[in-house]
Structures are given as C-alpha cells and as structure tokens.
Design a protein around this motif. Structure first.
Motif, PDB file in Angstrom:
ATOM      1  N   LYS A  13     -41.770  35.920   2.052  1.00  0.00           N
ATOM      2  CA  LYS A  13     -42.882  36.644   1.914  1.00  0.00           C
ATOM      3  C   LYS A  13     -43.316  36.582   0.483  1.00  0.00           C
ATOM      4  N   HIS A  60     -52.527  42.639   3.668  1.00  0.00           N
ATOM      5  CA  HIS A  60     -52.158  42.165   4.986  1.00  0.00           C
ATOM      6  C   HIS A  60     -53.341  41.734   5.615  1.00  0.00           C
ATOM      7  N   ASP A  99     -36.522  36.962   5.048  1.00  0.00           N
ATOM      8  CA  ASP A  99     -37.923  37.383   5.434  1.00  0.00           C
ATOM      9  C   ASP A  99     -38.385  37.797   4.171  1.00  0.00           C
ATOM     10  N   ASN A 154     -52.002  38.216   3.535  1.00  0.00           N
ATOM     11  CA  ASN A 154     -52.747  37.073   3.713  1.00  0.00           C
ATOM     12  C   ASN A 154     -53.557  36.923   2.564  1.00  0.00           C
ATOM     13  N   ARG A 213     -44.503  32.820  -0.225  1.00  0.00           N
ATOM     14  CA  ARG A 213     -45.747  32.445   0.361  1.00  0.00           C
ATOM     15  C   ARG A 213     -46.859  33.357  -0.523  1.00  0.00           C
ATOM     16  N   LYS A 245     -46.652  40.975   5.735  1.00  0.00           N
ATOM     17  CA  LYS A 245     -47.059  39.386   5.093  1.00  0.00           C
ATOM     18  C   LYS A 245     -48.473  39.531   4.366  1.00  0.00           C
TER      19      LYS A 245
END
Length: 276
Positions: free
Chosen positions: A17, A200, A13, A232, A20, A230
């Motif tokens: 993260k 986030h 994970d 964004n 991305r 995460k």
C-alpha cells in the motif's frame, strides 16, 4: 459475544500500500533501499526478513519497528465497544481474497428505543434487526462511509426499511441524502458528526459518535488496525487527513474500521507503521 475479525493487513500488505501510494515500482524501491530486485520482491510477497524490512521501511515512510512487530504477530488491541454499539461482520469474498469480510455497525443508545443508526450496509437487515429488536426500523437512520460495493451490498434491503439514508456528498448514491464535513445528527442523547476523510474513495467520510461511555469514530476504509485502506487518490493528503482528523481525536477514542477489528487512537499512534 461474537469473536472479532482478524487484522485486515499483514506486513507485506502494508508495504504494498505504501509503495503504490508513493507510485514506486519494485525496481525503484529496491534501488532506494540498497537491495536487489529479487530481495525486494520476496519482501513484497510476504517472505519476511527483519534486515530487509528495516532497510525498506524508511524509503516508504513507514516505522520499521512497527513493521517488524506486525510481521511477528504483535498483539492486537483489547478493545471493547461501548454498550449500545455493535459490530456486524459479514463475508464478502472477492477474487484472490476469499476470506475477505466487511464490517457494519449499529448504534442504539441504551434506554432509547427510538434512536438507532446503522453505519454502512455490508450486513443484511436480519443481522442488524436482531441486534436492535426493540426499535422500529422505520425510525432508523443509515449512514454510508463510502459507496464501494462491499459497503452497500445490502443498501437496497436496508433503505426500504429505514427512515433516512445518508451518503457522502462527493459520492451520491441512489436516493441517499448528502453528508458533508461537520454535519451533525442527533441520536437521542448521543450524536454523530461527519468528518470527511477522502483518499480510499473520493468522498470517504468518517462519523464521530459522542455521548457513549467512550467516543467512537467509524472510519470506514480510511484507517484499519495497524494499516490503512488502499489510497486511490492523493496518498500524502489522505495520510495527513487521517493524522489530523482521526488520530487527532482523544487517545481513548475507539476506531471502528470497515475491515478488521476495532482499535483505538492511542494504539494506532503507537503501533501503526504509517503513523507511529
């Protein structure tokens, strides 16, 4: 004492993260790490290889030793919340992650029945009121770290019973009052200070509690034990803000995340692959 929730993110994970956040695809990551796309995909799906992990970590700006330790099930921090601070963990299953849970917190300075604050609304009123039965809910304050669905699921239920409700100014929510960087709130002899930690979510806000036996920062989904939420928007900026505003706090500061177990600033500086 209720058992603490497990660590939110596994090592793959963390890889996802970071990938991305850096806007890399699998092929680009594989090329930069000197491995095949198949080998890279295996790592990203959780098929651990120490050699592969140590190759991919520097490309993603992650600490390889911390990643390897995370994959091997390194020990979690032994964190005890101060008296008057309680974690409320509730299920919030989503497609593809049926075991997901979310944390909310209640703050109740001992010996001060009129001062109660709630951090986020992932748990319902019954859970929170049972923990703070000696305080009239009409005097409570509710603070949102951000307004994603899992953190506001019980907002309407709680907002009907609390005196004042607050949300980040960059994320207006219903009738909640806006909170901005440096806003200060008294809780009897304790106090909360708002710290803007977006990434986030656009207005992600952490809250620093001072006055208890140890400082506590309620980090929402900015920082997890061994990981981050995460990001964004603005990945590098979000990491810098976490490093400065949360990990810049005293080492004994307890970090209370929106998912997973509480941790400490010292533990994250030493063990978190994003920051160690």
């Amino acid at each position: 004492m209720n058992p603490l929730p497990p660590i939110e993110d596994e090592y793959h994970d963390v890889l996802g993260k970071a990938m991305r956040g850096l806007d890399m695809n699998t092929s680009e990551l594989a090329d930069a790490a000197g491995m095949t796309t198949v080998e890279c995909e295996a790592l990203l799906s959780g098929d651990f290889s120490e050699e592969g992990t140590r190759s991919i970590a520097p490309v993603l700006g992650l600490n390889p030793n911390c990643l390897v330790n995370l994959a091997r099930g390194a020990a979690e921090p032994e964190t005890t919340l101060p008296e008057g601070v309680k974690l409320h963990n509730a299920p919030f299953p989503v497609p593809g992650y049926a075991a997901m849970t979310v944390n909310s917190y209640s703050i109740h300075p001992p010996g001060d029945p009129a001062s109660v604050a709630l951090i986020d609304a992932g748990s319902g009123f019954e859970s929170l009121s049972n923990a703070n039965h000696c305080a009239a809910s009409s005097a409570w304050k509710l603070f949102l770290t951000h307004t994603h669905p899992d953190h506001v699921v019980h907002y309407d239920q709680l907002a009907q019973k609390t005196a004042n409700n607050y949300a980040p100014a960059a994320e207006p929510y219903e009738a909640a009052l806006p909170v901005r960087e440096g806003d200060h709130f008294e809780l009897g002899s304790w106090h909360l200070t708002a710290i803007e930690t977006p990434g986030h979510s656009p207005g992600g806000t952490s809250y620093l509690l001072e006055g208890a036996s140890q400082p506590v920062v309620f980090a929402g989904d900015a920082l997890f034990c061994g990981s981050i939420g995460k990001v964004n928007s603005g990945y590098k900026s979000a990491l810098d803000l976490i490093r400065e505003k949360i990990l810049g706090l005293p080492d004994n500061t307890i970090v209370c995340p929106g998912h997973g177990p509480p941790t400490t600033v010292a533990f994250e500086k030493e063990r978190n692959p994003f920051f160690a």
